[in-house]
Motif scaffolding. Structure first.
Motif, PDB file in Angstrom:
ATOM      1  N   UNK A   1       3.425  18.129 -13.546  1.00 64.23           N
ATOM      2  CA  UNK A   1       3.135  18.167 -14.977  1.00 64.23           C
ATOM      3  C   UNK A   1       3.315  16.779 -15.570  1.00 64.23           C
ATOM      4  N   UNK A   2       2.566  16.523 -16.643  1.00 60.84           N
ATOM      5  CA  UNK A   2       2.652  15.254 -17.364  1.00 60.84           C
ATOM      6  C   UNK A   2       2.706  15.561 -18.854  1.00 60.84           C
ATOM      7  N   UNK A   3       3.636  14.920 -19.559  1.00 52.50           N
ATOM      8  CA  UNK A   3       3.804  15.115 -20.997  1.00 52.50           C
ATOM      9  C   UNK A   3       3.740  13.752 -21.676  1.00 52.50           C
TER      10      UNK A   3
ATOM     11  N   UNK B   1       2.011  18.883 -32.714  1.00 55.52           N
ATOM     12  CA  UNK B   1       1.229  19.757 -31.853  1.00 55.52           C
ATOM     13  C   UNK B   1       0.366  18.897 -30.937  1.00 55.52           C
ATOM     14  N   UNK B   2       0.283  19.313 -29.697  1.00 55.25           N
ATOM     15  CA  UNK B   2      -0.576  18.622 -28.751  1.00 55.25           C
ATOM     16  C   UNK B   2      -1.429  19.645 -27.996  1.00 55.25           C
ATOM     17  N   UNK B   3      -2.529  19.194 -27.447  1.00 55.81           N
ATOM     18  CA  UNK B   3      -3.343  20.014 -26.548  1.00 55.81           C
ATOM     19  C   UNK B   3      -3.047  19.574 -25.120  1.00 55.81           C
ATOM     20  N   UNK B   4      -3.291  20.442 -24.193  1.00 51.07           N
ATOM     21  CA  UNK B   4      -3.076  20.102 -22.792  1.00 51.07           C
ATOM     22  C   UNK B   4      -4.072  20.820 -21.903  1.00 51.07           C
TER      23      UNK B   4
ATOM     24  N   UNK C   1      -0.902  17.411 -19.147  1.00 51.36           N
ATOM     25  CA  UNK C   1      -1.638  17.819 -17.952  1.00 51.36           C
ATOM     26  C   UNK C   1      -0.725  18.663 -17.083  1.00 51.36           C
ATOM     27  N   UNK C   2      -1.290  19.747 -16.576  1.00 50.72           N
ATOM     28  CA  UNK C   2      -0.552  20.665 -15.732  1.00 50.72           C
ATOM     29  C   UNK C   2      -1.418  20.986 -14.524  1.00 50.72           C
TER      30      UNK C   2
END
Length: 398
Positions: free
Chosen positions: A350-352, A208-211, A344-345
């Motif tokens: 977008x960046x993953x 799980x990640x936060x963004x 980041x969106x």
């Protein structure tokens, strides 16, 4: 791959996300002659200020530009049995941008159809997300399985996906969403449960990640872009109970100068995840045979009487299925940065933060629908990296 639809529904649990480390700004009491203490985790979270490492967004750190074709079908994935001569072929393809996300649920349906034929030996055509999960589930059901594929990871399109839990990304068009909804929900919930059981495994194949979705505060200056893609089905409300909810953050609670929404979502570290799936399949006695098929009649020579066809976009040529529409997608990959643990969106970008490289993708661009061109456009990816660099330049240091 990242999706324009994802941007449109950024307020749902299916938006981009990442693992953000929240910093503690709580004051500590000063005790004479005592060593400084580290504030407890609860105190760090209570501060509400996110500490985010900046991405080194430099074009000379691009390790590769990758293009794939997502196999979109207006009616949704094809999961059905078809007879070819003395073979029973269970189709399991056409998942648009939701292949990894729905793989376990879709393959569960496909394996049940294969079991209904009464065979104990199964052949699987394709070694991507759907092929590997079909093969593993068939093994767990007690079947002996061979995989036949012209390419293996990392040389399959599935490996070029963005790697986020996006179960309704280009899964069907709006016209077919109602009739497909029940099947989709079953597949999504089955897949979600399987992924939860994989959390914490070595190599973090699933995490799980936060963004942060940066909110655009210049609506009056936006230029409307006319979409050249159909209206896709939005089924996310059916599983709104799964996973954390998004939160709007005020200015000052992140290093970015504009307000943002924080999301949480599952991320697939595809390199380690695919390696794990192949290893599990082979350790259970599975065999992989490198072989290319150009016509369905070539399947008659295989020893297995029942096959699962998980060829993805390749099914368009192999089975002459023109209902599959290629949707081109491109990502650039930067040198990994373990300290960057958030997604980041922003508008058009977008960046993953995958473990095998920081993925950067242009969002909302046109010309990708019904486009099977696999030629990388490096200039577009370099422009996206420079845009990301501009965002990083606005971050205040913590």
């Amino acid at each position: 791959m990242q999706r324009r639809q994802f941007l449109r529904h950024a307020g749902t649990m299916l938006a981009l996300a990442s693992t953000a480390t929240l910093a503690g700004c709580a004051r500590q009491a000063i005790v004479p002659n005592a060593k400084p203490t580290v504030p407890p985790r609860a105190a760090q979270l209570a501060s509400g200020v996110a500490e985010l490492a900046p991405v080194r967004a430099e074009v000379d750190r691009i390790t590769g530009v990758y293009v794939c074709t997502r196999p979109f079908r207006a009616a949704g994935p094809r999961i059905e049995l078809e007879k070819f001569g003395n073979k029973a072929v269970v189709h399991n393809y056409g998942h648009g941008g939701s292949g990894w996300s729905l793989s376990w649920g879709s393959s569960t349906l496909a394996v049940r159809m294969a079991q209904a034929t009464g065979v104990r030996e199964l052949g699987v055509i394709g070694c991507g997300a759907l092929g590997l999960t079909s093969a593993l589930l068939a093994q767990r059901a007690g079947m002996s399985v061979r995989i036949y594929a012209k390419a293996l990871p990392p040389d399959v399109f599935s490996m070029r996906a963005t790697g986020l839990w996006t179960p309704d990304s280009r899964i069907c068009d709006a016209q077919h969403a109602a009739e497909f909804g029940d099947r989709w929900e079953t597949m999504a919930r089955t897949s979600y449960a399987m992924y939860q059981s994989m959390l914490g495994l070595p190599g973090d194949p699933i995490e799980w990640i936060d963004g942060y979705h940066l909110l655009d505060t210049t609506q009056g200056q936006q230029k409307d872009t006319v979409s050249d893609e159909p209206e896709y089905g939005d089924l996310s409300d059916r599983i709104s109970d799964l996973g954390p909810q998004s939160v709007t953050l005020p200015v000052g609670s992140t290093p970015f100068p504009q307000p943002a929404r924080r999301f949480s979502i599952m991320m697939f570290n595809i390199t380690s995840y695919a390696r794990m799936l192949i290893s599990d399949f082979q350790l259970a006695g599975g065999k992989i045979i490198v072989r290319e098929f150009n016509h369905p009649r070539e399947l008659q020579a295989l020893p297995e009487h029942t096959l699962i066809n998980a060829t993805g976009y390749g099914a368009r040529a192999l089975f002459n299925d023109e209902s599959i529409i290629p949707v081109r997608g491109q990502t650039a990959r930067l040198i990994p940065q373990p300290e960057v643990n958030y997604a980041l969106n922003a508008r058009g970008l977008s960046m993953v933060p995958r473990r095998d490289g920081v993925l950067v993708q242009v969002m909302g661009d046109t010309g990708n629908f019904n486009n099977s061109d696999l030629t990388p456009n490096r200039a577009a990816s370099e422009a996206a990296v420079r845009q990301l660099a501009d965002i990083m330049a606005t971050m205040r240091s913590t």
